[in-house]
Design an enzyme around this catalytic site. Structure first.
Site, PDB file in Angstrom:
ATOM      1  CB  SER A  67       4.051  92.907  75.181  1.00 53.94           C
ATOM      2  OG  SER A  67       5.329  92.698  74.931  1.00 53.94           O
ATOM      3  CE1 TYR A  80       3.793  96.500  71.282  1.00 52.36           C
ATOM      4  CE2 TYR A  80       5.744  95.470  72.576  1.00 52.36           C
ATOM      5  CZ  TYR A  80       4.376  95.253  71.624  1.00 52.36           C
ATOM      6  OH  TYR A  80       3.832  94.232  71.877  1.00 52.36           O
TER       7      TYR A  80
END
Ligand code: NAP
Length: 251
Positions: free
Chosen positions: A135, A148
């Site tokens: 990501s 995350y």
């Protein structure tokens, strides 16, 4: 015979788009996830050369047996795409430790297990591709997703280290780092913002599009295109990289 790709998180979103693209290009695909229904539906729509296998990437024994089933069907896994993931949101001081551990377990330990299991055969064959769907949160911090961000930074570190370890052995290991992609995760987050804050859907959407200089969500098919390129022989010297697909957001 065409190469065998195993995709985790294949039942939805980015993993589904990757599975569809690789299958359309002639790869044999093993579709892995926890729920059978979406995998079976995808496999039915793809037809021949696709195979649905349920498995939880956090369960070492269970996921090893999913790789065993994949091997029985299509032979050794030659391409591993780790797309299974989760993204809980909370301010850090309220982040529940169980949610933190679960995020690490799925996003980091799951990648660890699948890479370790898949690499043996790749090294024996002197050919392999590992592609981790990381990501932009592997490259920079974002508020309210600290667990995350930590997990995706870890995935990139693991990617870089293993890429160097196997560099001379025909195996490449890369991370793809998308910005916000138009999948269920983002659509659910938009619905949550609307219901919790009373903001309009358009307003909530802007929160996700403004970090992208192109001012839009990324399509899952754009991530799939990058995966396809990394699988190609032309990308043999690309390894240990973080390929950002973010409209220039991290430029
Ligand atoms: P998604 O549609 O929610 O897909 C996640 C998939 O992972 C689901 O199919 C889920 O299926 C599977 N999964 C979750 N936990 C699992 C487990 N323990 N074992 C096996 N499979 C598991 O989300 P997505 O947007 O496609 O995200 C895919 C990946 O891209 C994730 O790693 C995410 O972090 C990353 N990413 C997404 C975005 C975005 O904006 N959407 C941006 C950057 C990176 P089951 O529930 O059936 O297991």
């Amino acid at each position: 015979m065409s190469r065998h790709a195993l995709v985790t998180g294949a039942g939805s979103g980015i993993g589904e788009a990757i599975s569809r693209q690789l299958h359309a290009e002639g790869y044999r695909i093993t579709l892995v996830g926890r729920r059978h229904e979406p995998l079976a539906a995808l496999s039915a729509s793809l037809g021949e050369n696709s195979h649905a296998v349920t498995g939880d990437v956090t369960d070492r024994v269970g996921i090893a047996s999913a790789f065993g089933a994949a091997k029985e069907n299509f032979g050794d896994v030659e391409i591993l795409v780790n797309s299974a993931g989760m993204a809980p949101t909370a301010p850090f001081h309220r982040l529940d430790f169980t949610d933190w551990q679960r995020t690490m377990d799925v996003n980091v330990n799951g990648v660890f297990h699948c890479m370790q299991i898949a690499l043996d055969a790749m090294l024996r064959a002197s050919w392999g591709r590992v592609i981790n769907i990381a990501s932009v949160a592997s490259l920079q911090g974002f508020p309210y997703v600290s667990g995350y961000c930590a997990s995706k930074h870890a995935v990139l570190g693991l990617t870089r280290a293993v890429a160097l370890e196997v560099a001379t052995q025909g195996v490449t290991v890369n991370a793809i780092c998308p910005g916000y992609v138009d999948t269920g995760i983002v659509r659910t987050a938009i619905a949550n913002i609307v219901s919790k804050t009373g903001r309009t859907e358009e307003d909530a959407m802007q929160h996700f599009t403004e970090s992208n200089p192109q001012g839009r969500l990324i399509e899952a098919s754009e991530v799939a295109s990058a995966v396809s390129w990394l699988c190609s022989d032309g990308a043999a010297s690309v390894t240990g990289q973080a390929v950002a697909i973010d409209g220039g957001g991290t430029a």
